[in-house]
Design an enzyme around this catalytic site. Structure first.
Site, PDB file in Angstrom:
ATOM      1  N   LEU A  11     -11.547  -8.485 -29.272  1.00 15.26           N
ATOM      2  CA  LEU A  11     -12.992  -8.921 -29.389  1.00 15.26           C
ATOM      3  C   LEU A  11     -13.452  -9.222 -27.903  1.00 15.26           C
ATOM      4  O   LEU A  11     -12.970 -10.303 -27.505  1.00 15.26           O
ATOM      5  CB  LEU A  11     -13.579 -10.137 -30.376  1.00 15.26           C
ATOM      6  CG  LEU A  11     -13.330  -9.685 -31.580  1.00 15.26           C
ATOM      7  CD1 LEU A  11     -13.811 -10.807 -32.569  1.00 15.26           C
ATOM      8  CD2 LEU A  11     -13.713  -8.327 -32.442  1.00 15.26           C
ATOM      9  N   ALA A  13     -16.780  -8.579 -26.329  1.00 14.14           N
ATOM     10  CA  ALA A  13     -18.219  -8.374 -26.139  1.00 14.14           C
ATOM     11  C   ALA A  13     -19.082  -9.655 -25.866  1.00 14.14           C
ATOM     12  O   ALA A  13     -20.394  -9.726 -25.704  1.00 14.14           O
ATOM     13  CB  ALA A  13     -18.493  -7.583 -27.302  1.00 14.14           C
ATOM     14  N   ARG A  18     -22.066 -19.338 -20.329  1.00 15.92           N
ATOM     15  CA  ARG A  18     -21.563 -20.571 -19.617  1.00 15.92           C
ATOM     16  C   ARG A  18     -20.683 -20.291 -18.511  1.00 15.92           C
ATOM     17  O   ARG A  18     -20.542 -21.203 -17.637  1.00 15.92           O
ATOM     18  CB  ARG A  18     -20.830 -21.540 -20.764  1.00 15.92           C
ATOM     19  CG  ARG A  18     -21.622 -22.000 -21.668  1.00 15.92           C
ATOM     20  CD  ARG A  18     -21.062 -22.982 -22.720  1.00 15.92           C
ATOM     21  NE  ARG A  18     -20.439 -21.985 -23.797  1.00 15.92           N
ATOM     22  CZ  ARG A  18     -19.504 -22.332 -24.757  1.00 15.92           C
ATOM     23  NH1 ARG A  18     -19.557 -23.802 -24.901  1.00 15.92           N
ATOM     24  NH2 ARG A  18     -19.132 -21.682 -25.811  1.00 15.92           N
ATOM     25  N   TYR A 353       1.605  -9.287  15.115  1.00 15.43           N
ATOM     26  CA  TYR A 353       0.804  -8.715  14.101  1.00 15.43           C
ATOM     27  C   TYR A 353       1.245  -7.323  14.193  1.00 15.43           C
ATOM     28  O   TYR A 353       1.434  -6.444  15.322  1.00 15.43           O
ATOM     29  CB  TYR A 353      -0.576  -8.478  14.490  1.00 15.43           C
ATOM     30  CG  TYR A 353      -1.446  -7.322  13.672  1.00 15.43           C
ATOM     31  CD1 TYR A 353      -1.553  -7.758  12.206  1.00 15.43           C
ATOM     32  CD2 TYR A 353      -1.881  -6.125  14.103  1.00 15.43           C
ATOM     33  CE1 TYR A 353      -2.163  -6.692  11.339  1.00 15.43           C
ATOM     34  CE2 TYR A 353      -2.426  -5.421  13.486  1.00 15.43           C
ATOM     35  CZ  TYR A 353      -2.615  -5.565  11.946  1.00 15.43           C
ATOM     36  OH  TYR A 353      -3.007  -4.700  11.130  1.00 15.43           O
ATOM     37  N   ASN A 364      14.159  -6.258  17.693  1.00 13.01           N
ATOM     38  CA  ASN A 364      13.503  -7.399  17.986  1.00 13.01           C
ATOM     39  C   ASN A 364      12.168  -7.274  18.414  1.00 13.01           C
ATOM     40  O   ASN A 364      11.785  -6.751  19.567  1.00 13.01           O
ATOM     41  CB  ASN A 364      14.249  -8.340  19.046  1.00 13.01           C
ATOM     42  CG  ASN A 364      13.885  -9.711  19.185  1.00 13.01           C
ATOM     43  OD1 ASN A 364      14.168 -10.686  18.330  1.00 13.01           O
ATOM     44  ND2 ASN A 364      12.874 -10.087  19.932  1.00 13.01           N
ATOM     45  N   SER A 410       7.906  -7.576  28.939  1.00 13.14           N
ATOM     46  CA  SER A 410       6.938  -8.686  28.423  1.00 13.14           C
ATOM     47  C   SER A 410       5.576  -8.371  29.033  1.00 13.14           C
ATOM     48  O   SER A 410       5.436  -8.096  30.308  1.00 13.14           O
ATOM     49  CB  SER A 410       7.265 -10.112  28.618  1.00 13.14           C
ATOM     50  OG  SER A 410       8.618 -10.488  28.147  1.00 13.14           O
ATOM     51  N   ARG A 427       2.177  -2.831  32.847  1.00 15.21           N
ATOM     52  CA  ARG A 427       1.425  -4.091  33.587  1.00 15.21           C
ATOM     53  C   ARG A 427       0.177  -3.308  34.411  1.00 15.21           C
ATOM     54  O   ARG A 427       0.812  -2.593  35.485  1.00 15.21           O
ATOM     55  CB  ARG A 427       2.237  -5.052  34.145  1.00 15.21           C
ATOM     56  CG  ARG A 427       2.946  -5.849  32.987  1.00 15.21           C
ATOM     57  CD  ARG A 427       4.154  -6.440  33.801  1.00 15.21           C
ATOM     58  NE  ARG A 427       5.088  -7.056  32.956  1.00 15.21           N
ATOM     59  CZ  ARG A 427       6.403  -7.538  33.210  1.00 15.21           C
ATOM     60  NH1 ARG A 427       6.578  -7.423  34.571  1.00 15.21           N
ATOM     61  NH2 ARG A 427       7.090  -8.199  32.391  1.00 15.21           N
TER      62      ARG A 427
END
Length: 453
Positions: A11, A13, A18, A353, A364, A410, A427
């Site tokens: 059931l 329905a 509340r 990310y 790495n 880097s 760079r």
């Protein structure tokens, strides 16, 4: 039970006013699964051959969709008026009229019902009972309907407002869930009248009707949490806490270490193998598998991910859908991985990310490395080979392929393919090109439009 056919009627329905929500009450979630989904899973676990009828009302299409993700055999019946529980069951009259040995009536807002309770009720039918009411014994029975027994038989369900002083002393209460002999179910439920103050048809009245016909009516005792219904957001949170406590115990008994169990939250489908260690304050969203020997460090958030054996995640890591970590891979602190394969022994150590990417074995990824996978309109993939080294604060602009054994200096911005074992430096001196941003936006819009044709 395999020799007895069963129809389970859920059931679902109710208006759920509340909850003060724009959606159906049974679609609110515990552990990432709608309430009605928990009930369907319990029903299927008790008997995967049972027929399933779901009575829907408010948000019917959405409820059907939610149930359909779990069961492909459910049939749906709409209750257009809310005239009581017996009236709701009769919405599935077509299914009731079929020949079933057992009929189970359960509620879509009782997510903690267990397979064992459903089987226990049906076992009593197999032993000769005609109606089995699931009862419970709360610490405080005030407000609940009492189960009145005599010589082991259930002779009446009396609401507290109608009970005598002696009946109010009864601590055995009505849980609402019921099992009926299929031979009598439709006849009994059809005979229920609405001669009460609310003018509604109550399923509990079948107990009195069956007793009058000399049928065998009994009650069984089930754990309190099995029949807890959800009516508001506070009760939703309470049920979530009970579900999580149950899951944590099951996980620990299966061989998983939770250092601070009360701080770890699982989804309904989380799979954790033995010898996994989970530190405090870890959250698992849906569709997560963690293989043996993995360590999930504190304050990590994992969803839609597969974490391989002997891996290390976190602390403060976020694995989003599609993240796959091979054996002994590492995703460290303040890293995010989305829709990416991290190869065996590869390391994404800190502040990085990695999205829409493949990272080869033993590679790495330095601190602050990002894959630039989105141009504002389209997403592209980055492929990084094995045994590569990507230096800190490098930006990898997809689509991009970086070969095996590559060393990326880097602070580089890498936009072109890097061949195997090469050193890549990207760079550059800053150059501003006035007005080019708008040109790029128009270009990317056109690319997206062509893809969608």
């Amino acid at each position: 039970m395999a020799s007895r056919s069963c129809l389970t009627i859920i059931l679902a329905a109710g208006e759920g006013t509340r909850m003060k929500s724009s959606m159906s009450k049974v679609l609110h979630e515990i552990a990432g699964l709608p309430l009605v989904g928990h009930v369907v899973k319990a029903v299927q676990g008790a008997d995967d051959q049972a027929d399933l009828a779901v009575v829907v009302g408010r948000g019917a299409a959405d409820v059907q969709k939610a149930v359909g993700k779990i069961s492909d055999k459910a049939r749906f019946y709409e209750q257009t008026e809310r005239l009581g529980t017996a009236h709701a069951v009769l919405a599935a009259r077509e299914a009731l009229a079929e020949s079933h040995d057992d009929v189970l009536v359960v509620f879509g807002d009782t997510p903690l019902i267990e397979e064992t309770s459903l089987r226990a009720a049906r076992n009593k039918l197999a032993e000769g009972a005609d109606i089995v009411v699931m009862g419970f014994r709360p610490e405080n029975p005030t407000g609940y309907g009492r189960l009145v027994e005599e010589n082991g038989k259930l002779i009446a369900i009396v609401e507290e407002k109608d009970a005598t002083d002696e009946q109010r002393k009864i601590t055995f209460c009505n849980g609402g869930l019921m099992a009926l002999n299929g031979k009598h179910a439709l006849q009994l439920i059809s005979a229920v009248k609405n001669d009460n103050s609310k003018g509604e048809y109550y399923l509990t009245d079948v107990v009195k009707l069956a007793h009058a016909q000399g049928l065998n009516v009994i009650a069984i005792d089930v754990p309190v949490e099995n029949v807890i219904g959800i009516n508001n957001r506070a009760e939703l949170a309470e049920a979530e806490a009970l579900w999580q406590a149950r899951k944590r115990r099951d996980v620990m008994l299966s061989g998983v270490t939770l250092i601070a169990p009360e701080t770890v939250f699982f989804a309904h489908d989380t799979l954790i193998e033995a010898d996994v260690l989970i530190e405090p304050n870890v959250f698992f969203g849906p569709k997560v598998t963690v293989e043996c020997g993995a360590v999930i460090h504190a304050f990590s958030h994992v969803e839609g991910a597969h974490i391989g054996a002997n891996t290390s995640v976190g602390p403060f890591a976020r694995l989003r859908p599609g993240a796959k970590l091979a054996e002994k891979a590492k995703v460290g602190n303040f890293c995010e991985v989305k829709n990416a394969d991290i190869g065996a022994g590869a390391k994404v150590n800190h502040l990085s990310y990695i999205g829409d990417a493949t990272v080869g074995a033993e590679t790495n990824i330095g601190a602050g490395v990002i894959t630039c996978n989105y141009d504002g309109y389209n997403k592209f993939k980055t492929i990084i080979g094995s045994n590569a080294f990507v230096g800190s604060n490098s930006a990898l602009v997809a689509p991009l392929t970086i070969g095996n054994g590559v060393y990326v200096a880097s602070g580089s911005v890498i936009t072109d393919e890097v061949p195997e074992n090469a050193l890549a430096l990207g760079r550059a001196r800053q150059v501003n090109k006035e007005g080019r941003a708008e040109i790029l936006r128009e270009k990317y819009k056109a690319i997206k439009a062509n893809k969608n044709k």
